[in-house]
Motif scaffolding. Structure first.
Motif, mmCIF file in Angstrom:
data_model
loop_
_atom_site.group_PDB
_atom_site.id
_atom_site.type_symbol
_atom_site.label_atom_id
_atom_site.label_comp_id
_atom_site.label_asym_id
_atom_site.label_seq_id
_atom_site.Cartn_x
_atom_site.Cartn_y
_atom_site.Cartn_z
ATOM 1 N N MET A 68 0.833 -1.203 0.000
ATOM 2 C CA MET A 68 0.000 0.000 0.000
ATOM 3 C C MET A 68 0.868 1.255 0.000
ATOM 4 N N ARG A 69 1.984 1.217 0.705
ATOM 5 C CA ARG A 69 2.850 2.379 0.797
ATOM 6 C C ARG A 69 3.501 2.680 -0.549
ATOM 7 N N LYS A 70 3.884 1.644 -1.288
ATOM 8 C CA LYS A 70 4.524 1.841 -2.594
ATOM 9 C C LYS A 70 3.546 2.491 -3.566
ATOM 10 N N ARG A 71 2.284 2.065 -3.532
ATOM 11 C CA ARG A 71 1.294 2.631 -4.439
ATOM 12 C C ARG A 71 1.089 4.115 -4.149
ATOM 13 N N SER A 72 1.089 4.461 -2.884
ATOM 14 C CA SER A 72 0.905 5.853 -2.500
ATOM 15 C C SER A 72 2.070 6.704 -3.005
ATOM 16 N N LYS A 73 3.290 6.184 -2.890
ATOM 17 C CA LYS A 73 4.443 6.933 -3.391
ATOM 18 C C LYS A 73 4.401 7.020 -4.909
ATOM 19 N N PHE A 74 3.903 5.981 -5.575
ATOM 20 C CA PHE A 74 3.762 6.020 -7.028
ATOM 21 C C PHE A 74 2.779 7.110 -7.428
ATOM 22 N N LYS A 75 1.685 7.206 -6.694
ATOM 23 C CA LYS A 75 0.681 8.230 -6.977
ATOM 24 C C LYS A 75 1.288 9.627 -6.839
ATOM 25 N N HIS A 76 2.047 9.837 -5.780
ATOM 26 C CA HIS A 76 2.673 11.147 -5.573
ATOM 27 C C HIS A 76 3.737 11.422 -6.635
ATOM 28 N N SER A 77 4.410 10.389 -7.094
ATOM 29 C CA SER A 77 5.391 10.566 -8.166
ATOM 30 C C SER A 77 4.715 11.003 -9.460
ATOM 31 N N VAL A 78 3.574 10.415 -9.756
ATOM 32 C CA VAL A 78 2.835 10.798 -10.960
ATOM 33 C C VAL A 78 2.357 12.243 -10.843
ATOM 34 N N TYR A 79 1.818 12.597 -9.682
ATOM 35 C CA TYR A 79 1.356 13.973 -9.484
ATOM 36 C C TYR A 79 2.515 14.973 -9.566
ATOM 37 N N LEU A 80 3.680 14.579 -9.073
ATOM 38 C CA LEU A 80 4.857 15.437 -9.168
ATOM 39 C C LEU A 80 5.236 15.672 -10.623
ATOM 40 N N LEU A 81 5.240 14.614 -11.405
ATOM 41 C CA LEU A 81 5.565 14.753 -12.834
ATOM 42 C C LEU A 81 4.539 15.612 -13.562
ATOM 43 N N VAL A 82 3.271 15.466 -13.215
ATOM 44 C CA VAL A 82 2.233 16.292 -13.836
ATOM 45 C C VAL A 82 2.435 17.764 -13.464
ATOM 46 N N ALA A 83 2.735 18.038 -12.213
ATOM 47 C CA ALA A 83 2.956 19.424 -11.784
ATOM 48 C C ALA A 83 4.189 20.016 -12.473
ATOM 49 N N LEU A 84 5.245 19.235 -12.608
ATOM 50 C CA LEU A 84 6.436 19.713 -13.322
ATOM 51 C C LEU A 84 6.128 19.988 -14.793
ATOM 52 N N ALA A 85 5.342 19.105 -15.410
ATOM 53 C CA ALA A 85 4.975 19.303 -16.810
ATOM 54 C C ALA A 85 4.138 20.569 -16.981
ATOM 55 N N MET A 86 3.200 20.780 -16.061
ATOM 56 C CA MET A 86 2.389 22.006 -16.121
ATOM 57 C C MET A 86 3.260 23.243 -15.989
ATOM 58 N N LEU A 87 4.216 23.191 -15.079
ATOM 59 C CA LEU A 87 5.099 24.340 -14.867
ATOM 60 C C LEU A 87 5.963 24.587 -16.098
ATOM 61 N N LEU A 88 6.537 23.535 -16.647
ATOM 62 C CA LEU A 88 7.372 23.700 -17.839
ATOM 63 C C LEU A 88 6.567 24.181 -19.043
ATOM 64 N N TYR A 89 5.312 23.768 -19.139
ATOM 65 C CA TYR A 89 4.456 24.203 -20.237
ATOM 66 C C TYR A 89 4.054 25.670 -20.068
ATOM 67 N N ALA A 90 3.799 26.083 -18.826
ATOM 68 C CA ALA A 90 3.265 27.424 -18.581
ATOM 69 C C ALA A 90 4.339 28.506 -18.496
ATOM 70 N N LEU A 91 5.540 28.167 -18.089
ATOM 71 C CA LEU A 91 6.566 29.205 -17.902
ATOM 72 C C LEU A 91 6.821 30.045 -19.153
ATOM 73 N N PRO A 92 6.951 29.458 -20.343
ATOM 74 C CA PRO A 92 7.174 30.313 -21.514
ATOM 75 C C PRO A 92 5.969 31.188 -21.865
ATOM 76 N N LYS A 93 4.785 30.771 -21.452
ATOM 77 C CA LYS A 93 3.579 31.516 -21.805
ATOM 78 C C LYS A 93 3.263 32.632 -20.801
ATOM 79 N N LEU A 94 3.788 32.538 -19.593
ATOM 80 C CA LEU A 94 3.549 33.573 -18.587
ATOM 81 C C LEU A 94 4.438 34.770 -18.857
ATOM 82 N N SER A 95 3.887 35.958 -18.613
ATOM 83 C CA SER A 95 4.625 37.191 -18.868
ATOM 84 C C SER A 95 5.177 37.730 -17.547
ATOM 85 N N PHE A 96 6.506 37.850 -17.493
ATOM 86 C CA PHE A 96 7.145 38.406 -16.307
ATOM 87 C C PHE A 96 7.792 39.756 -16.606
ATOM 88 N N GLN A 97 7.346 40.401 -17.649
ATOM 89 C CA GLN A 97 7.903 41.698 -18.005
ATOM 90 C C GLN A 97 7.291 42.776 -17.123
#
Length: 94
Positions: free
Chosen positions: A1-30
């Motif tokens: 059960m513990r391994k599955r929970s860590k797998f779930k958090h790993s997937v969510y981490l990758l999704v959050a990183l992908a969202m950040l990498l996708y959004a950074l070029p589109k966000l305006s920091f000027q």
């Protein structure tokens, strides 16, 4: 059960990183509009908080803390049992 929970958090981490990498070029920091800059900064801060929370869980900092708390609980239980044993001996003598 513990391994599955860590797998779930790993997937969510990758999704959050992908969202950040996708959004950074589109966000305006000027230095343009204050609202646009503010939104970009707040969005990035929240994304980094999500990433940090998943890393915190995956690394297992909570497991170490839980082990320390269990050790403290065991020590307190032993202390309380010792006090109860002493009270029982005193009442038997009387």
């Amino acid at each position: 059960m513990r391994k599955r929970s860590k797998f779930k958090h790993s997937v969510y981490l990758l999704v959050a990183l992908a969202m950040l990498l996708y959004a950074l070029p589109k966000l305006s920091f000027q230095n343009g509009s204050g609202w646009v800059l503010g939104f970009g900064l707040v969005w990035c801060v929240f994304a980094f908080l999500v990433i940090a929370s998943h890393l915190h869980f995956i690394i297992g900092v909570d497991e170490e803390k839980q082990k320390r708390l269990d050790a403290v609980r065991k020590a307190k239980l032993a202390q309380w049992q010792g006090q109860w044993n002493e009270e029982g001996r005193v009442s038997q003598r009387s």
